[in-house]
Enzyme design. Structure first.
Site, PDB file in Angstrom:
ATOM      1  N   GLY A 124     -29.779 -13.562   7.563  1.00  0.00           N
ATOM      2  CA  GLY A 124     -29.011 -13.123   8.721  1.00  0.00           C
ATOM      3  C   GLY A 124     -27.591 -12.750   8.348  1.00  0.00           C
ATOM      4  O   GLY A 124     -26.902 -12.064   9.096  1.00  0.00           O
TER       5      GLY A 124
ATOM      6  N   ASP B 200     -25.220 -16.492   3.405  1.00  0.00           N
ATOM      7  CA  ASP B 200     -24.134 -16.003   2.566  1.00  0.00           C
ATOM      8  C   ASP B 200     -23.173 -15.134   3.360  1.00  0.00           C
ATOM      9  O   ASP B 200     -23.499 -14.698   4.464  1.00  0.00           O
ATOM     10  CB  ASP B 200     -24.697 -15.190   1.385  1.00  0.00           C
ATOM     11  CG  ASP B 200     -25.418 -13.928   1.850  1.00  0.00           C
ATOM     12  OD1 ASP B 200     -26.018 -13.959   2.957  1.00  0.00           O
ATOM     13  OD2 ASP B 200     -25.411 -12.920   1.125  1.00  0.00           O
TER      14      ASP B 200
ATOM     15  N   GLN C 225     -22.786 -13.516  -4.892  1.00  0.00           N
ATOM     16  CA  GLN C 225     -21.857 -12.532  -4.336  1.00  0.00           C
ATOM     17  C   GLN C 225     -20.726 -12.305  -5.345  1.00  0.00           C
ATOM     18  O   GLN C 225     -20.917 -12.557  -6.526  1.00  0.00           O
ATOM     19  CB  GLN C 225     -21.320 -13.004  -2.980  1.00  0.00           C
ATOM     20  CG  GLN C 225     -22.373 -13.025  -1.872  1.00  0.00           C
ATOM     21  CD  GLN C 225     -22.726 -11.618  -1.369  1.00  0.00           C
ATOM     22  OE1 GLN C 225     -22.090 -10.621  -1.709  1.00  0.00           O
ATOM     23  NE2 GLN C 225     -23.788 -11.540  -0.551  1.00  0.00           N
TER      24      GLN C 225
ATOM     25  N   ASP D  25     -35.941  -4.797  -2.032  1.00  0.00           N
ATOM     26  CA  ASP D  25     -36.336  -4.331  -0.703  1.00  0.00           C
ATOM     27  C   ASP D  25     -35.401  -3.212  -0.319  1.00  0.00           C
ATOM     28  O   ASP D  25     -34.284  -3.113  -0.835  1.00  0.00           O
ATOM     29  CB  ASP D  25     -36.198  -5.448   0.336  1.00  0.00           C
ATOM     30  CG  ASP D  25     -34.736  -5.688   0.694  1.00  0.00           C
ATOM     31  OD1 ASP D  25     -34.019  -6.327  -0.111  1.00  0.00           O
ATOM     32  OD2 ASP D  25     -34.289  -5.209   1.759  1.00  0.00           O
TER      33      ASP D  25
ATOM     34  N   CYS E 133     -50.077  12.499  -5.196  1.00  0.00           N
ATOM     35  CA  CYS E 133     -50.200  11.260  -4.422  1.00  0.00           C
ATOM     36  C   CYS E 133     -51.587  11.181  -3.792  1.00  0.00           C
ATOM     37  O   CYS E 133     -52.119  12.173  -3.303  1.00  0.00           O
ATOM     38  CB  CYS E 133     -49.128  11.222  -3.337  1.00  0.00           C
ATOM     39  SG  CYS E 133     -49.225   9.790  -2.247  1.00  0.00           S
TER      40      CYS E 133
ATOM     41  N   CYS F  73     -51.479  12.235   2.102  1.00  0.00           N
ATOM     42  CA  CYS F  73     -51.614  13.350   1.158  1.00  0.00           C
ATOM     43  C   CYS F  73     -53.074  13.746   0.947  1.00  0.00           C
ATOM     44  O   CYS F  73     -53.354  14.893   0.603  1.00  0.00           O
ATOM     45  CB  CYS F  73     -50.954  12.985  -0.170  1.00  0.00           C
ATOM     46  SG  CYS F  73     -49.152  12.838  -0.017  1.00  0.00           S
TER      47      CYS F  73
ATOM     48  N   HIS G  68     -46.542   7.670   3.930  1.00  0.00           N
ATOM     49  CA  HIS G  68     -46.408   8.316   2.621  1.00  0.00           C
ATOM     50  C   HIS G  68     -45.237   7.746   1.830  1.00  0.00           C
ATOM     51  O   HIS G  68     -45.364   7.442   0.642  1.00  0.00           O
ATOM     52  CB  HIS G  68     -46.251   9.832   2.721  1.00  0.00           C
ATOM     53  CG  HIS G  68     -45.825  10.401   1.400  1.00  0.00           C
ATOM     54  ND1 HIS G  68     -46.708  10.565   0.360  1.00  0.00           N
ATOM     55  CD2 HIS G  68     -44.601  10.737   0.911  1.00  0.00           C
ATOM     56  CE1 HIS G  68     -46.054  10.996  -0.707  1.00  0.00           C
ATOM     57  NE2 HIS G  68     -44.773  11.115  -0.395  1.00  0.00           N
TER      58      HIS G  68
END
Lengths: 397, 397
Positions: A93, A145, A223, A300, A338, A343, A369
């Site tokens: 968060g 953090d 950090q 991510d 692909c 595709c 895709h």
């Protein structure tokens, strides 16, 4: 026990690994699609499975506001709530609250912020952020953090880094005291386990309520802004607290890509080799391949789905904007290299039409895709490493 | 040859049939989902196949404006353009143009209208509407008609009906002269055929360019407002022109449901029994079952997908609004009696959350379920008829 991390091959600093969590084994390096409020925008869970998504990320800030932690917890955590029996991860968060800018106030205790939905006032502390993440029940959760803004003076970056270190210690203390409260450690867990696709090593041997049942894994976050020395100190002090995995946070906040690259490289040097390393919130397909080769195990990014919704598609021939008129009569597939379900079936002309007509299916297919392209990128990185270091190429056998 | 229609069983006025088209066989009575601009909003073609969709409807008006008939024609018609190898049907554009209200002007020649997209001026005549539908290449196409507004004076309804009869004759004349121009009668057709899933009787025996290759089928449309006598006259005069199938148009335009029901019943009496009967633009799940039992063979409606996008879901326990707070912690499936991929996997709580959070996936999943409910409704109607008149119940064998 929370997770197990096994390195199966290395190539320079890069590692090929297996990360075992309560809900299954993840092959690393891994790209984790973002399912902000327990959904990857426009893509259903069965398609995510088909795409080979190994682990999904959820955002604690968003889930805390809507539908609320209690709703998710009562349904067995994120896995039960969204009917996803593979691994999950929630952020703390901290980053989302950081993004609120005018709507937040930071003190030693935590962060007071206003909801972007209705302006209501809330407080996240290391303890409440842990409580929320335990209720959400992801396999991997993150210490609370402070994401340092960019640019920041050195003293500001140091103060922020030190606050994050203190919050990491508080996060760990709270987590250690409450980790048994994760929703799937109750009897409900056996229900979820029975729906599992068998990829988890855990479901057969665990007895709910005993020490055999795994807990969540809490990762620390490094950090320190764009300062290599502060990053080093943050890494050392976070490792000293001791976590089963470490994230590099506070990047991709506006700095040039060379700086990101430099900070990642220098921070990785100070993280233990036997623990998974998670680089948060990056990047383009090219970048995630580069970071994986530098030794990052987990990444991510919202880019594949966000870009897809704007008609920006990643292909083996480069990035294209599907809205362009030149695709209006293009009968070829979006990406000839692909084999994703988009595709394999649809033409660029059809995808261009859907986007131009502002059709829902444009966002759905484009997202599928782009996710496929990211996942393929990481599959290639893993295959390369496996080929070089474990399985010799077939022609040489 | 365009289509073949074989009645396999009857129960009172209701008929169980097989309608064979150039792209496959349709079991009737059938519900046809609406794919306005060559997409059923939010639902990908593979999911439509999985749901058992037998025939898709496209809207000529929308496709004519975007992407344009030429684009679709060059890609082999709708089938090639949207990668859908099962049967398709296009409306004539008449109804959509009718819906434009202020933006249209009707003369004997045709209708001048302004695009709802950019205000540009266009003309549809029976001839140009046929040309458009031949280019779009649906298996079944519709004569150009005027949909009479409701309410209408009797003289207005008569004039409108008579105009539709004259337009029907012109539609047929143009179609007969140009039906060989359908895009899949060229060499391209063999390409499409090879992708066919085998459900069509036609692909093996046809030789492109010879008389063995089927054409589209042009259906006539009965108008006449809410006047039974005008409907009778419209039916007789349309049948006299001669079509392989007949539609009942101009209903569901604001009249009470009892009136719709009465007009449908009285019009059906005047339509030939050996030809398929298509009731355009109706209705709720209950209504489509009723109309099927009255002898209607084909129906289409935007209701399942439009309602889904507003969170209104049809279930065996009645219609529900998924946005209601009472579903926030409801762990049960949307419809316990439904086995669609939505009801098999997700809880009402999750669907409610997706809708409340305005997530794309809400529209996708809601649409899939509602379509499944409509298709199941019609499957039940067919099973009932098959059970009564062909296959005796197993317990009696």
């Amino acid at each position: 026990m929370s997770i197990q991390f096994q390195i199966e091959a290395t190539r320079g600093p890069a590692r090929l690994g297996k990360l075992t969590t309560a809900h299954g084994v993840i092959e690393t390096p891994v790209f984790m699609p973002v399912g902000t409020v327990a959904t990857v925008k426009g893509v259903s869970q069965d398609v995510l499975e088909e795409l080979g998504v190994q682990i999904l990320l959820g955002n604690t800030y968003h889930l805390y506001l809507r539908p609320g932690v209690d709703v998710v917890r009562r349904m067995g955590g994120l896995h039960g709530f969204m009917s996803w029996n593979r691994p999950t991860l929630t952020d703390s968060g901290g980053f989302q609250v950081f993004s609120l800018n005018e709507l937040r106030k930071v003190t030693e205790e935590g962060v007071t912020f206003r909801s972007h939905l209705d302006g209501s006032s809330h407080v996240f502390t290391p303890e409440s952020a842990m409580a929320a993440q335990i209720g959400l029940g992801a396999d991997i959760i993150m210490a609370f953090d402070e994401c340092t803004e960019y640019p920041a003076e050195r003293e500001r970056a140091r103060a922020s880094m030190e606050l994050t270190v203190r919050w990491a210690a508080r996060s760990k203390t709270y987590f250690d005291e409450h980790k048994d409260e994760v929703p799937w450690r109750s009897s409900r867990f056996s229900v979820l386990s029975s729906q599992n696709d068998g990829s988890s090593f855990t479901t057969e041997n665990w007895e709910p309520g005993t020490g055999n049942c795994p807990t969540q894994a809490l990762f620390g976050i490094v950090q320190g802004g764009m300062d290599r020395e502060l990053r080093r100190e943050s890494a050392l002090r976070t490792v000293e607290i001791g976590f089963p995995g470490y994230a590099i946070g506070g990047l991709s906040v506006g700095e040039p890509r060379e700086v990101t690259h430099e900070i990642v490289a220098s921070t990785l040097e100070h993280l233990p080799e036997d623990k998974p390393r998670y680089l948060m919130g990056v990047g383009t397909p090219d970048e995630i391949a580069v970071y994986a080769k530098m030794g990052v195990d987990m990444m991510d990014c919202v880019l594949p789905t966000r870009a897809a919704r704007h008609g920006l598609l990643f292909t083996s021939e480069g990035k294209i904007s599907i809205k362009q008129a030149r695709f209006a009569q293009d009968e070829g597939p979006l990406d000839p290299a692909c084999s994703c379900r988009v595709c394999s079936r649809y033409s660029r002309a059809y995808l261009r039409h859907l986007y131009a007509a502002n059709e829902l299916l444009a966002q759905v297919l484009n997202s599928i895709h782009n996710l496929s392209f990211y996942l393929d990128t990481m599959r290639r990185v893993r295959a390369e490493m496996a080929g070089y270091d474990i399985h010799p190429p077939k022609s040489k056998v």
